[in-house]
Design a protein around this motif. Structure first.
Motif, PDB file in Angstrom:
ATOM      1  N   ALA A  82      36.677  37.984  42.357  1.00 26.60           N
ATOM      2  CA  ALA A  82      35.736  37.234  41.517  1.00 26.60           C
ATOM      3  C   ALA A  82      35.467  35.887  42.150  1.00 26.60           C
ATOM      4  O   ALA A  82      36.223  35.408  43.008  1.00 26.60           O
ATOM      5  CB  ALA A  82      36.308  37.054  40.115  1.00 26.60           C
ATOM      6  N   VAL A 228      33.120  37.013  32.583  1.00 28.85           N
ATOM      7  CA  VAL A 228      32.240  37.571  33.611  1.00 28.85           C
ATOM      8  C   VAL A 228      30.805  37.457  33.096  1.00 28.85           C
ATOM      9  O   VAL A 228      30.418  38.124  32.139  1.00 28.85           O
ATOM     10  CB  VAL A 228      32.597  39.033  33.936  1.00 28.85           C
ATOM     11  N   TYR A 231      26.797  39.193  38.156  1.00 29.06           N
ATOM     12  CA  TYR A 231      27.237  39.454  39.524  1.00 29.06           C
ATOM     13  C   TYR A 231      26.345  38.754  40.548  1.00 29.06           C
ATOM     14  O   TYR A 231      25.161  38.494  40.288  1.00 29.06           O
ATOM     15  CB  TYR A 231      27.244  40.965  39.786  1.00 29.06           C
ATOM     16  N   GLU A 240      28.044  42.747  45.382  1.00 27.79           N
ATOM     17  CA  GLU A 240      28.008  42.348  43.977  1.00 27.79           C
ATOM     18  C   GLU A 240      29.418  41.919  43.577  1.00 27.79           C
ATOM     19  O   GLU A 240      30.307  42.756  43.404  1.00 27.79           O
ATOM     20  CB  GLU A 240      27.532  43.511  43.092  1.00 27.79           C
ATOM     21  N   PRO A 242      31.784  39.694  40.832  1.00 28.91           N
ATOM     22  CA  PRO A 242      31.714  39.086  39.504  1.00 28.91           C
ATOM     23  C   PRO A 242      31.723  37.550  39.582  1.00 28.91           C
ATOM     24  O   PRO A 242      32.542  36.966  40.301  1.00 28.91           O
ATOM     25  CB  PRO A 242      32.980  39.590  38.813  1.00 28.91           C
ATOM     26  N   ALA A 244      32.826  34.803  37.460  1.00 31.47           N
ATOM     27  CA  ALA A 244      33.765  34.998  36.351  1.00 31.47           C
ATOM     28  C   ALA A 244      34.317  33.712  35.743  1.00 31.47           C
ATOM     29  O   ALA A 244      35.154  33.775  34.841  1.00 31.47           O
ATOM     30  CB  ALA A 244      34.918  35.885  36.817  1.00 31.47           C
ATOM     31  N   THR A 455      39.205  38.397  34.769  1.00 32.73           N
ATOM     32  CA  THR A 455      39.177  39.721  35.410  1.00 32.73           C
ATOM     33  C   THR A 455      40.561  40.380  35.442  1.00 32.73           C
ATOM     34  O   THR A 455      40.754  41.398  36.098  1.00 32.73           O
ATOM     35  CB  THR A 455      38.645  39.604  36.855  1.00 32.73           C
TER      36      THR A 455
END
Length: 511
Positions: A82, A228, A231, A240, A242, A244, A455
């Motif tokens: 992330a 999140v 992306y 892609e 996240p 976050a 995440t």
């Protein structure tokens, strides 16, 4: 992905877009730095007191830093669990919704062009703004910058009313660019620095928007700090990933310092000094400090903080180096300051753009006082370092009084916290323990930790609290008599800097 006792091969990347640099740091599961990159972001000074940056340089520098840090960490973009974002907070950018092109330079948080706007707001709406937003009306915040842009950029107000433009602080702009225009959000902590956000209801305050004539349709959607949001675009970063977390830089440092309990305090020594105290789930009111949102894990809930913002501290060291040429590199200031046994009555007040907390005098200006024929560059160097510690004590005294919580220790970070002379003097002038952590990049770390929590890279506050460890503890050594004498001298020096630009205007000089 499930994480057990073994170290995950995945990493978290924090983008830390500060006042003068764009940085990217790659952290592993033990919060070790695996890769780091930093690029300078130049500031523009069109007029005295005005401070701007080019938003496209902010973006290109941050994107380049991200790619460099990943390359240096010897991992692929696919191994990034992330991305977390942290940023200089109140800096204001407005851009075209369709093309993404900025309509004007970013107006930086330090900029004072809106002094007159703020004077009028304080008189008419100061109490309402303070009660709802937790902020004392000041040119520091985003709202008066938006007002100035809408009034001074030709056709911009009409475009705003048609929904053709978007506003964001730097985090909002970076997330919008990373997602290729798909995400227009701001977290609660950054929103609470705009002077438009109701910190009790956790939403934009429509009455304030109406008073300031700012259309709500240009504003981003407020969201929790650890979530999140969407992306990154594959064409921009190669995958892609996240996005976050999003959190203001000072709140990120509070989190990165593991100040999770009510009453814990951190001080970041950067361009300015920013002292934050965790006050828990209930906002505490303060006449001279800011009530701000520290972070949020879920919709409609937040952890709050009291904040004292000191505008110029580390920037004064840079001024000593770049403008006066008294030192060639910043590290020279410490041995210079240590070459004296005491300040010999020389004080420096770094009010280059006014004074922030707890004075809030936007008309104050810098002052060097106590000069005699004995004064040399060592005195100026020492006076600059001491001023940083005095201003920090100013804030912490008010913080203790208004929160009814005694501060026992201050956790420190930021560039000037590496200066052992300053840290010892800070402990001495406070009469309190000062603690510097092993993990030094606490702002970026805070953003990374919040991204990792959203995440499940890290499983909770207890797990990440164990990552924080002290590197050095500074205990106060100065006698209370000397401490208080020095501090009384400081308070007298500060008084003499008050309202200086008003004085100059009264005698016919326009500054």
């Amino acid at each position: 992905m499930t994480h057990g006792a073994t170290v995950s091969p995945k990493v978290i990347v924090a983008l830390d877009e500060g006042t003068t640099s764009a940085r990217a740091i790659v952290f592993d599961h033990e919060a070790r730095i695996r890769g780091i990159a930093q690029l300078e972001v130049p500031q523009i000074y069109p007029k005295p007191g005005w401070v701007e940056q080019n938003p496209e340089i902010i973006w290109s520098s941050q994107l380049k830093a991200l790619k460099m840090a990943i390359e240096r960490s010897k991992i692929s973009i696919e191994n990034v669990e992330a991305i977390g974002i942290t940023n200089q907070r109140e800096t204001t950018i407005i851009w075209d919704r369709r093309t993404g092109k900025p309509v004007y330079n970013a107006i930086v948080w330090q900029c004072r062009r809106t002094d007159q706007i703020v004077d009028n707001l304080r008189i008419e709406y100061g109490k309402m703004i303070k009660k709802r937003t937790g902020l004392i009306p000041d040119s520091y915040f985003s709202a008066p910058k938006i007002m100035w842009l809408l009034s001074n950029v030709p056709g911009l107000r009409e475009r705003a009313e048609k929904g053709e433009i978007l506003f964001g602080t730097v985090d909002t702009y970076l997330i919008w660019k990373l997602s290729n225009g798909k995400i227009h959000i701001i977290d609660y902590s950054n929103a609470s620095r705009t002077m438009l956000f109701n910190i009790h209801k956790l939403e934009w305050d429509r009455e304030i928007l109406e008073v300031l004539k700012i259309p709500e349709n240009i504003l981003p959607e407020p969201r929790p700090s650890s979530q999140v949001y969407g992306y990154t675009d594959t064409n921009i970063v190669g995958a892609e990933v996240p996005i976050a977390s999003d959190v203001g830089d000072q709140q990120a440092a509070l989190f990165g310092q593991a100040c999770f309990s009510e009453g814990m305090v951190k001080c970041t020594y950067g361009t300015g000094n920013f002292i934050l105290m965790n006050t828990g789930s209930v906002p505490k009111e303060s006449r001279h400090l800011l009530t701000t949102i520290a972070w949020s894990f879920e919709e409609r809930k937040a952890t709050y903080a009291l904040e004292g913002s000191i505008f110029i501290t580390g920037a004064a060291i840079k001024w000593l180096r770049d403008s006066l040429g008294i030192i060639e590199v910043s590290e020279e200031i410490e041995p210079l300051a240590k070459s004296l046994k005491w300040n010999e009555g020389v004080y420096f007040v770094p009010a280059f753009v006014g004074l922030g907390a707890p004075y809030w005098d936007q008309y104050a200006r810098g002052l060097l006082i106590g000069i005699t024929h004995r004064t040399r560059r060592a005195h100026i160097a020492r006076a600059i370092l001491e001023s940083i510690a005095y201003l920090t004590r100013d804030v912490i005294e008010v913080m203790e009084h208004d929160s009814s919580i005694e501060v026992r220790e201050v956790r420190v970070d930021g560039g000037a916290s590496k200066n052992n002379f300053l840290m010892q003097f800070q402990a001495d002038i406070l009469g309190k323990r000062v603690v510097r952590p092993i993990i030094y990049e606490t702002t970026a770390l805070g953003a990374a930790l919040l991204a990792g929590l959203s995440t499940s890279y890290w499983r909770g506050l207890e797990e990440i609290e164990k990552l924080w460890k002290a590197e050095k503890v500074f205990e106060p050594r100065m006698s209370s008599e000397i401490r208080e004498s020095l501090y009384r001298g400081w308070k007298e020096a500060v008084k003499r800097s008050f309202e200086w630009t008003k004085v100059l205007r009264e005698v016919g000089l326009q500054i």
